[in-house]
Write an enzyme that holds these catalytic residues in place. Structure first.
Site, PDB file in Angstrom:
ATOM      1  N   HIS A 122       4.004  -2.093   3.266  1.00 49.37           N
ATOM      2  CA  HIS A 122       3.968  -0.697   2.716  1.00 49.37           C
ATOM      3  C   HIS A 122       5.224  -0.621   1.939  1.00 49.37           C
ATOM      4  O   HIS A 122       6.242  -0.602   2.534  1.00 49.37           O
ATOM      5  CB  HIS A 122       3.610   0.334   3.751  1.00 49.37           C
ATOM      6  CG  HIS A 122       2.417   0.140   4.288  1.00 49.37           C
ATOM      7  ND1 HIS A 122       1.900  -0.876   5.224  1.00 49.37           N
ATOM      8  CD2 HIS A 122       1.074   0.861   4.296  1.00 49.37           C
ATOM      9  CE1 HIS A 122       0.919  -0.780   5.785  1.00 49.37           C
ATOM     10  NE2 HIS A 122       0.304   0.099   5.112  1.00 49.37           N
ATOM     11  N   HIS A 148      -6.224   2.887  -4.288  1.00 52.98           N
ATOM     12  CA  HIS A 148      -6.118   3.023  -2.597  1.00 52.98           C
ATOM     13  C   HIS A 148      -6.621   4.555  -2.503  1.00 52.98           C
ATOM     14  O   HIS A 148      -5.993   5.312  -1.511  1.00 52.98           O
ATOM     15  CB  HIS A 148      -4.712   3.047  -2.310  1.00 52.98           C
ATOM     16  CG  HIS A 148      -4.313   2.681  -0.796  1.00 52.98           C
ATOM     17  ND1 HIS A 148      -5.427   1.802   0.078  1.00 52.98           N
ATOM     18  CD2 HIS A 148      -3.648   3.003   0.160  1.00 52.98           C
ATOM     19  CE1 HIS A 148      -4.922   1.764   0.972  1.00 52.98           C
ATOM     20  NE2 HIS A 148      -3.883   2.406   1.276  1.00 52.98           N
ATOM     21  N   ASP A 171       0.788  -0.993   0.077  1.00 48.30           N
ATOM     22  CA  ASP A 171      -0.103  -0.083  -0.076  1.00 48.30           C
ATOM     23  C   ASP A 171       0.786   1.268   0.056  1.00 48.30           C
ATOM     24  O   ASP A 171       2.186   1.364   0.176  1.00 48.30           O
ATOM     25  CB  ASP A 171      -0.767  -0.009   1.282  1.00 48.30           C
ATOM     26  CG  ASP A 171      -1.980  -1.147   1.300  1.00 48.30           C
ATOM     27  OD1 ASP A 171      -1.908  -1.872   0.299  1.00 48.30           O
ATOM     28  OD2 ASP A 171      -2.973  -1.088   2.202  1.00 48.30           O
ATOM     29  N   ASP A 172       0.182   2.281  -0.403  1.00 48.56           N
ATOM     30  CA  ASP A 172       0.786   3.715  -0.187  1.00 48.56           C
ATOM     31  C   ASP A 172       1.907   4.153  -0.953  1.00 48.56           C
ATOM     32  O   ASP A 172       2.617   5.096  -0.973  1.00 48.56           O
ATOM     33  CB  ASP A 172       0.975   4.127   1.052  1.00 48.56           C
ATOM     34  CG  ASP A 172       0.184   3.973   1.972  1.00 48.56           C
ATOM     35  OD1 ASP A 172      -1.080   3.707   1.743  1.00 48.56           O
ATOM     36  OD2 ASP A 172       0.394   4.025   3.235  1.00 48.56           O
ATOM     37  N   HIS A 232      -5.810   9.169   0.469  1.00 46.86           N
ATOM     38  CA  HIS A 232      -5.622   8.502   1.629  1.00 46.86           C
ATOM     39  C   HIS A 232      -6.614   8.836   2.652  1.00 46.86           C
ATOM     40  O   HIS A 232      -6.061   8.940   3.879  1.00 46.86           O
ATOM     41  CB  HIS A 232      -4.293   8.232   1.856  1.00 46.86           C
ATOM     42  CG  HIS A 232      -3.844   6.945   2.633  1.00 46.86           C
ATOM     43  ND1 HIS A 232      -4.154   6.800   4.079  1.00 46.86           N
ATOM     44  CD2 HIS A 232      -3.491   5.868   2.442  1.00 46.86           C
ATOM     45  CE1 HIS A 232      -3.807   5.834   4.603  1.00 46.86           C
ATOM     46  NE2 HIS A 232      -3.254   5.048   3.569  1.00 46.86           N
TER      47      HIS A 232
END
Length: 245
Positions: A208, A108, A57-58, A112
């Site tokens: 991540h 995603h 993620d991210d 965020h």
């Protein structure tokens, strides 16, 4: 009468507290289906290797994602990357590299946010803007969506599905964003994979390669933990999440 009123008030407070606790649980627990179901992980096949879906993620993160891609390519492993839309548009070539390497790419959101606190219109904008931007960038459909923090409310997954996105949560999270060593991440992952094995479940692991707080964050502990996981998983099969759809 006063005693009865006190008892009624206490009951109402207890009910409200339980309701609030139930809402909080449903909005964050990756396995909760109260606000709609999501893809977590199937049972492992009766015969054949146990399955792991590596997910990140991210990103994309220009400081760390290329190192991660090199590691995955060296070991011929495909993963799933949930990209922040604003980052993907800043790092277009890196997003294209992820796609060209054969990894799955998911939505995603654009910035965020915690989607358990955003209105329906804002949620739709976050998801649709990211999906549209990544699809235009890659020339390929985006069909997976993971909510930041796993947070959602009753409308979140409905909106995602209306946009053609399959909601995804997880059944292992490495807590790598706050880890002080790769050993911590590795121990946590191994402990939870062993639990999944006992329960007969495949593993959907969240790590991540970036951070929603800023670009260029150091995720070297994460990359080393992935290296160790791969080295210790010769009897397992790594898959992308779309293999489970």
């Amino acid at each position: 009468m006063l005693g009865e009123m006190i008892e009624i008030g206490a009951s109402i407070a207890a009910f409200a507290g339980a309701a609030a606790g139930g809402y909080s649980y449903a909005s964050l627990a990756p396995w909760s289906t109260l606000f709609g179901g999501a893809l977590t992980a199937p049972s492992n096949p009766v015969s054949g290797p146990r399955q792991i879906a590596l997910t990140f993620d991210d990103g994309p993160n220009p400081r760390m994602t290329p190192q991660l891609l090199d590691l995955l390519e060296k070991n011929k492993i495909k993963a799933t990357f949930f990209l922040i839309g604003s980052y993907a548009t800043q790092q277009k070539e890196l997003a294209r590299r992820i796609h060209a390497a054969g990894h799955a790419i998911g939505d995603h959101t654009w910035t965020h946010p915690n989607l358990s606190r955003t209105g329906a219109a804002k949620t739709r904008e976050e998801l649709s803007r990211t999906k549209d931007a990544i699809e235009q960038l890659l020339g390929a459909p985006v069909t997976l969506f993971r909510p930041p923090f796993g947070a959602r409310q009753p409308a979140t997954f409905r909106i995602a599905r209306e946009l053609g996105l399959t909601p995804v949560t997880w059944n292992i999270i490495g807590n790598d964003w706050k880890a002080e060593s790769s050993e911590y991440i590795t121990a946590r992952i191994n402990r939870q994979i062993a639990r999944n094995d006992r329960q007969g479940n495949a593993t959907n692991l969240v790590l991540h390669d970036g951070s929603h707080r800023a670009q260029g964050m150091d995720r070297s502990f994460t990359i080393e933990a992935v290296r160790r996981l791969i080295a210790s998983s010769t009897d397992r099969h790594f898959v992308t999440l779309d293999a489970w759809l």
